[in-house]
Every structure is written in C-alpha cells, then in structure tokens.
Design a protein around this motif. Structure first.
Motif, PDB file in Angstrom:
ATOM      1  N   LEU A  10       4.779 -63.427 -57.568  1.00  0.00           N
ATOM      2  CA  LEU A  10       4.030 -63.399 -56.298  1.00  0.00           C
ATOM      3  C   LEU A  10       2.892 -62.401 -56.458  1.00  0.00           C
ATOM      4  N   PHE A  11       1.676 -62.892 -56.361  1.00  0.00           N
ATOM      5  CA  PHE A  11       0.526 -62.009 -56.592  1.00  0.00           C
ATOM      6  C   PHE A  11      -0.301 -61.948 -55.305  1.00  0.00           C
ATOM      7  N   GLY A  12      -0.201 -60.841 -54.596  1.00  0.00           N
ATOM      8  CA  GLY A  12      -0.943 -60.664 -53.355  1.00  0.00           C
ATOM      9  C   GLY A  12      -2.218 -59.860 -53.578  1.00  0.00           C
ATOM     10  N   THR A  14      -6.511 -59.080 -51.627  1.00  0.00           N
ATOM     11  CA  THR A  14      -7.521 -59.570 -50.699  1.00  0.00           C
ATOM     12  C   THR A  14      -8.378 -60.651 -51.361  1.00  0.00           C
ATOM     13  N   PHE A  15      -8.537 -60.557 -52.686  1.00  0.00           N
ATOM     14  CA  PHE A  15      -9.288 -61.561 -53.445  1.00  0.00           C
ATOM     15  C   PHE A  15     -10.643 -61.802 -52.772  1.00  0.00           C
ATOM     16  N   ASP A  16     -11.405 -60.754 -52.691  1.00  0.00           N
ATOM     17  CA  ASP A  16     -12.655 -60.731 -51.909  1.00  0.00           C
ATOM     18  C   ASP A  16     -13.821 -60.256 -52.777  1.00  0.00           C
ATOM     19  N   VAL A  18     -11.866 -63.187 -55.793  1.00  0.00           N
ATOM     20  CA  VAL A  18     -10.990 -63.186 -56.972  1.00  0.00           C
ATOM     21  C   VAL A  18     -11.861 -63.068 -58.225  1.00  0.00           C
ATOM     22  N   HIS A  19     -11.347 -62.404 -59.254  1.00  0.00           N
ATOM     23  CA  HIS A  19     -12.134 -62.183 -60.479  1.00  0.00           C
ATOM     24  C   HIS A  19     -11.217 -62.176 -61.707  1.00  0.00           C
ATOM     25  N   PHE A  20     -11.833 -62.035 -62.899  1.00  0.00           N
ATOM     26  CA  PHE A  20     -11.031 -62.105 -64.129  1.00  0.00           C
ATOM     27  C   PHE A  20     -10.055 -60.931 -64.269  1.00  0.00           C
ATOM     28  N   GLY A  21     -10.321 -59.828 -63.588  1.00  0.00           N
ATOM     29  CA  GLY A  21      -9.371 -58.708 -63.600  1.00  0.00           C
ATOM     30  C   GLY A  21      -8.058 -59.062 -62.915  1.00  0.00           C
ATOM     31  N   HIS A  22      -8.090 -60.060 -62.009  1.00  0.00           N
ATOM     32  CA  HIS A  22      -6.852 -60.588 -61.426  1.00  0.00           C
ATOM     33  C   HIS A  22      -6.284 -61.706 -62.310  1.00  0.00           C
ATOM     34  N   LEU A 106       7.262 -59.487 -57.348  1.00  0.00           N
ATOM     35  CA  LEU A 106       5.920 -59.118 -56.919  1.00  0.00           C
ATOM     36  C   LEU A 106       5.154 -58.634 -58.151  1.00  0.00           C
ATOM     37  N   ILE A 107       3.965 -59.189 -58.390  1.00  0.00           N
ATOM     38  CA  ILE A 107       3.142 -58.757 -59.522  1.00  0.00           C
ATOM     39  C   ILE A 107       2.114 -57.773 -58.980  1.00  0.00           C
ATOM     40  N   LEU A 108       2.099 -56.574 -59.523  1.00  0.00           N
ATOM     41  CA  LEU A 108       1.189 -55.534 -59.027  1.00  0.00           C
ATOM     42  C   LEU A 108       0.397 -54.935 -60.175  1.00  0.00           C
ATOM     43  N   GLN A 173      -6.555 -55.097 -70.263  1.00  0.00           N
ATOM     44  CA  GLN A 173      -7.178 -54.414 -69.124  1.00  0.00           C
ATOM     45  C   GLN A 173      -8.647 -54.798 -69.033  1.00  0.00           C
ATOM     46  N   LEU A 174      -9.034 -55.283 -67.899  1.00  0.00           N
ATOM     47  CA  LEU A 174     -10.435 -55.618 -67.652  1.00  0.00           C
ATOM     48  C   LEU A 174     -10.897 -54.749 -66.500  1.00  0.00           C
ATOM     49  N   SER A 175     -11.868 -53.938 -66.767  1.00  0.00           N
ATOM     50  CA  SER A 175     -12.309 -52.990 -65.737  1.00  0.00           C
ATOM     51  C   SER A 175     -13.265 -53.681 -64.769  1.00  0.00           C
ATOM     52  N   ILE A 176     -12.692 -54.560 -63.970  1.00  0.00           N
ATOM     53  CA  ILE A 176     -13.473 -55.347 -63.007  1.00  0.00           C
ATOM     54  C   ILE A 176     -12.866 -55.107 -61.637  1.00  0.00           C
ATOM     55  N   SER A 177     -13.696 -54.912 -60.628  1.00  0.00           N
ATOM     56  CA  SER A 177     -13.160 -54.809 -59.269  1.00  0.00           C
ATOM     57  C   SER A 177     -14.014 -55.649 -58.333  1.00  0.00           C
ATOM     58  N   ALA A 178     -13.364 -56.117 -57.267  1.00  0.00           N
ATOM     59  CA  ALA A 178     -14.103 -56.881 -56.262  1.00  0.00           C
ATOM     60  C   ALA A 178     -15.171 -55.996 -55.622  1.00  0.00           C
ATOM     61  N   THR A 179     -14.857 -54.724 -55.460  1.00  0.00           N
ATOM     62  CA  THR A 179     -15.834 -53.790 -54.867  1.00  0.00           C
ATOM     63  C   THR A 179     -17.118 -53.777 -55.695  1.00  0.00           C
ATOM     64  N   ALA A 180     -16.974 -53.684 -57.030  1.00  0.00           N
ATOM     65  CA  ALA A 180     -18.153 -53.627 -57.903  1.00  0.00           C
ATOM     66  C   ALA A 180     -18.920 -54.948 -57.862  1.00  0.00           C
ATOM     67  N   GLY A 221     -19.839 -48.173 -45.441  1.00  0.00           N
ATOM     68  CA  GLY A 221     -20.850 -48.019 -46.474  1.00  0.00           C
ATOM     69  C   GLY A 221     -20.475 -48.646 -47.797  1.00  0.00           C
ATOM     70  N   LYS A 222     -19.344 -49.421 -47.836  1.00  0.00           N
ATOM     71  CA  LYS A 222     -18.950 -50.046 -49.097  1.00  0.00           C
ATOM     72  C   LYS A 222     -19.818 -51.249 -49.305  1.00  0.00           C
ATOM     73  N   THR A 223     -20.521 -51.321 -50.416  1.00  0.00           N
ATOM     74  CA  THR A 223     -21.391 -52.461 -50.648  1.00  0.00           C
ATOM     75  C   THR A 223     -21.093 -53.089 -51.992  1.00  0.00           C
TER      76      THR A 223
HETATM   77  P1  ATP Z   1     -11.281 -54.187 -54.122  1.00  0.00           P
HETATM   78  O1  ATP Z   1     -12.238 -53.708 -55.181  1.00  0.00           O
HETATM   79  O2  ATP Z   1     -11.924 -54.923 -52.979  1.00  0.00           O
HETATM   80  O3  ATP Z   1     -10.323 -53.105 -53.680  1.00  0.00           O
HETATM   81  P2  ATP Z   1      -9.639 -55.436 -56.174  1.00  0.00           P
HETATM   82  O4  ATP Z   1     -10.579 -55.971 -57.187  1.00  0.00           O
HETATM   83  O5  ATP Z   1      -8.920 -54.154 -56.487  1.00  0.00           O
HETATM   84  O6  ATP Z   1     -10.378 -55.342 -54.775  1.00  0.00           O
HETATM   85  P3  ATP Z   1      -7.426 -56.669 -54.788  1.00  0.00           P
HETATM   86  O7  ATP Z   1      -7.507 -58.016 -54.193  1.00  0.00           O
HETATM   87  O8  ATP Z   1      -7.416 -55.537 -53.859  1.00  0.00           O
HETATM   88  O9  ATP Z   1      -8.616 -56.576 -55.867  1.00  0.00           O
HETATM   89  O10 ATP Z   1      -6.195 -56.529 -55.791  1.00  0.00           O
HETATM   90  C1  ATP Z   1      -5.070 -57.354 -55.780  1.00  0.00           C
HETATM   91  C2  ATP Z   1      -4.157 -56.974 -56.922  1.00  0.00           C
HETATM   92  O11 ATP Z   1      -4.846 -57.112 -58.160  1.00  0.00           O
HETATM   93  C3  ATP Z   1      -3.626 -55.525 -56.897  1.00  0.00           C
HETATM   94  O12 ATP Z   1      -2.267 -55.555 -57.323  1.00  0.00           O
HETATM   95  C4  ATP Z   1      -4.493 -54.818 -57.926  1.00  0.00           C
HETATM   96  O13 ATP Z   1      -3.803 -53.749 -58.524  1.00  0.00           O
HETATM   97  C5  ATP Z   1      -4.731 -55.932 -58.935  1.00  0.00           C
HETATM   98  N1  ATP Z   1      -5.990 -55.777 -59.660  1.00  0.00           N
HETATM   99  C6  ATP Z   1      -7.232 -55.750 -59.142  1.00  0.00           C
HETATM  100  N2  ATP Z   1      -8.155 -55.592 -60.113  1.00  0.00           N
HETATM  101  C7  ATP Z   1      -7.470 -55.513 -61.285  1.00  0.00           C
HETATM  102  C8  ATP Z   1      -7.857 -55.340 -62.668  1.00  0.00           C
HETATM  103  N3  ATP Z   1      -9.134 -55.208 -63.019  1.00  0.00           N
HETATM  104  N4  ATP Z   1      -6.866 -55.308 -63.598  1.00  0.00           N
HETATM  105  C9  ATP Z   1      -5.559 -55.428 -63.242  1.00  0.00           C
HETATM  106  N5  ATP Z   1      -5.124 -55.598 -61.961  1.00  0.00           N
HETATM  107  C10 ATP Z   1      -6.063 -55.636 -60.994  1.00  0.00           C
END
Ligand code: ATP
Length: 223
Positions: A10-12, A14-16, A18-22, A106-108, A173-180, A221-223
């Motif tokens: 189960l992978f929860g 916000t996916f806002d 979704v990206h390759f880091g997920h 739960l996958i975290l 590990q892929l240093s990708i975030s939805a915020t970035a 201010g998060k952009t």
């Molecule tokens: P935001 O930058 O908006 O906070 P996010 O990219 O961290 O978003 P989420 O939807 O908040 O993504 O994360 C959902 C799940 O994915 C969480 O368990 C988080 O730890 C994991 N996750 C997010 N980015 C990565 C990543 N680059 N590598 C491994 N796990 C990740």
C-alpha cells in the motif's frame, strides 16, 4: 494466517505530482519481494501538510497515466472520496475489513517512516499492517523505541503473518521531490525526465502548477 501468503503493498502519498522517486522504489519493492500488488492510494485532505496544489481529479489522472504499464500497480481512490483528513489508520481499517486474512504492508520512504510516531493513532497502524521502508542502501533505521522492536531482516515473516513487522528494503535512491518539480514549473522550466513523459505532457496540457493555474498561489510560499 496459517500459511505463507503474498503481501499486498500500500503506497500512500499526495502524488502532487507522482514522479520517478515514487515509481522506481515501488517497482523495485514489488519485483524484489514479489508482492501480490502495489495499491497506490492518493490522499484526500492530508493531515500533516497543506492541501495539494493540483485538484484531486488531476492528481488521479496523473497517477493513472504513471502506473498504466505495470499490471501489479493499481490505484485505490478511497481517500479521495472520504470527507475530512486522510488518516492512514482509517484507510487501513477499511482495507482490513475487505481483506481480513491478507498480509498488508504500508510502503514508506525513509523520511515518512522517520515521522511515523507523529501520525494519528500510529501504534494502531502496526496492528493492521506491516511496514516496508524504502531505504537508502546501507542506511540505518532507529535502533531504539517501539519501532526498533518490530524490525525484521527476514521478509518471509511478512508473508507468514498479516501485520506488525517493519522490514527495510534497499532501493535505488532518486533525489526527486514533487516540491522541486512544482518549483521548476513555477519558474517556467520543464520537469521532463523527472517523471513519466505522459504525466509531463498532462501537466503541460492542463497548465498545472503554473503561477496562473488556480490553486498555485501558495500561502506558505511553497512554489
Ligand atoms: P512533496 O515534495 O510535495 O512533499 P513528495 O515528492 O515527497 O512530495 P509524497 O507524495 O509526499 O511525495 O510522498 C509519498 C511517499 O513517497 C512517502 O512515503 C515518501 O517518503 C515517498 N517518496 C517521495 N519521494 C521519494 C523519493 N525521491 N525516493 C523515495 N521515496 C520517496
């Protein structure tokens, strides 16, 4: 559960968006541990953070585009249909009613796991499911406290009982975030190659995360 049974992941999030880091860590966990399926569960109103910037319908459409090629990836919309905050414990209670004898995990990401003791009724989570932590290879998880006592090095334990164990799996590990990604788009740059091409095209087509998109003005201010 009397005999070994495949684990449902189960992978929860916000996916806002979704990206390759997920996607890559979830696929590695699914393949390496031979999970029955990975259910992607986008949150509705997240309790720990501000409201997502893209409307739910867009987050769902992007998620469906991202997972469409992997048979064992499915999208579960129960949190987006529920009014009020999306608490993981409520989601697990509802899944447990549907799958009483199944092994659920739960996958975290490691960051999310480290914050687990701050979650609503978090101890109950381990009475309902296991936790699989996607960790940086060689990283060390907490060695003390309640979570430490739940840790196992043997994945077969998760197939032999329905809940209660914490298993760490090393993933790329892929240093990708939805915020970035959102920040790039706000600056007029493309996020291409950080997320699947169909998702990138969808963001372009719908003008998501641009300064002029409804909801993109972020009070914090998060952009
Ligand atoms: P935001 O930058 O908006 O906070 P996010 O990219 O961290 O978003 P989420 O939807 O908040 O993504 O994360 C959902 C799940 O994915 C969480 O368990 C988080 O730890 C994991 N996750 C997010 N980015 C990565 C990543 N680059 N590598 C491994 N796990 C990740």
């Amino acid at each position: 559960m009397s005999k070994s049974c495949p684990v449902t992941g189960l992978f929860g999030g916000t996916f806002d968006p979704v990206h390759f880091g997920h996607l890559r860590p979830a696929l590695e966990v699914c393949q390496d541990l031979d999970l029955h399926e990975v259910r992607w569960i986008p949150g509705g109103q997240p309790p720990h953070r501000e409201t997502p910037l893209a409307e739910t319908v867009h987050r769902l459409n992007m998620l469906r585009l991202a997972v469409q090629d992997i048979d064992r990836f499915t999208v579960d919309i129960r949190e987006t249909e529920r009014a009020g905050p999306s608490y993981t414990v409520d989601t697990l209670i509802s899944l447990r009613k549907e799958m009483p004898g199944s092994s659920l995990a739960l996958i975290l990401g490691q960051d999310a796991f480290n914050g687990l003791p701050g979650w609503h009724r978090w101890q109950e989570i381990l009475e309902l499911a296991h936790v699989i932590v996607c960790a940086r290879p060689g990283s060390i998880l907490p060695q003390t406290g309640e979570l430490a006592g739940r840790q196992t090095d043997d994945f077969t334990g998760l197939e032999e009982q329905t809940h209660g164990l914490v298993y760490t799996h090393p993933v790329t590990q892929l240093s990708i975030s939805a915020t970035a990604i959102r920040a790039l788009i706000m600056q007029g740059k493309t996020p291409r190659y950080l997320l699947p091409a169909p998702v990138c095209d969808y963001i372009d087509k719908n003008g998501l995360y641009r300064p002029d998109h409804p909801g993109s003005t972020d009070s914090q201010g998060k952009t």
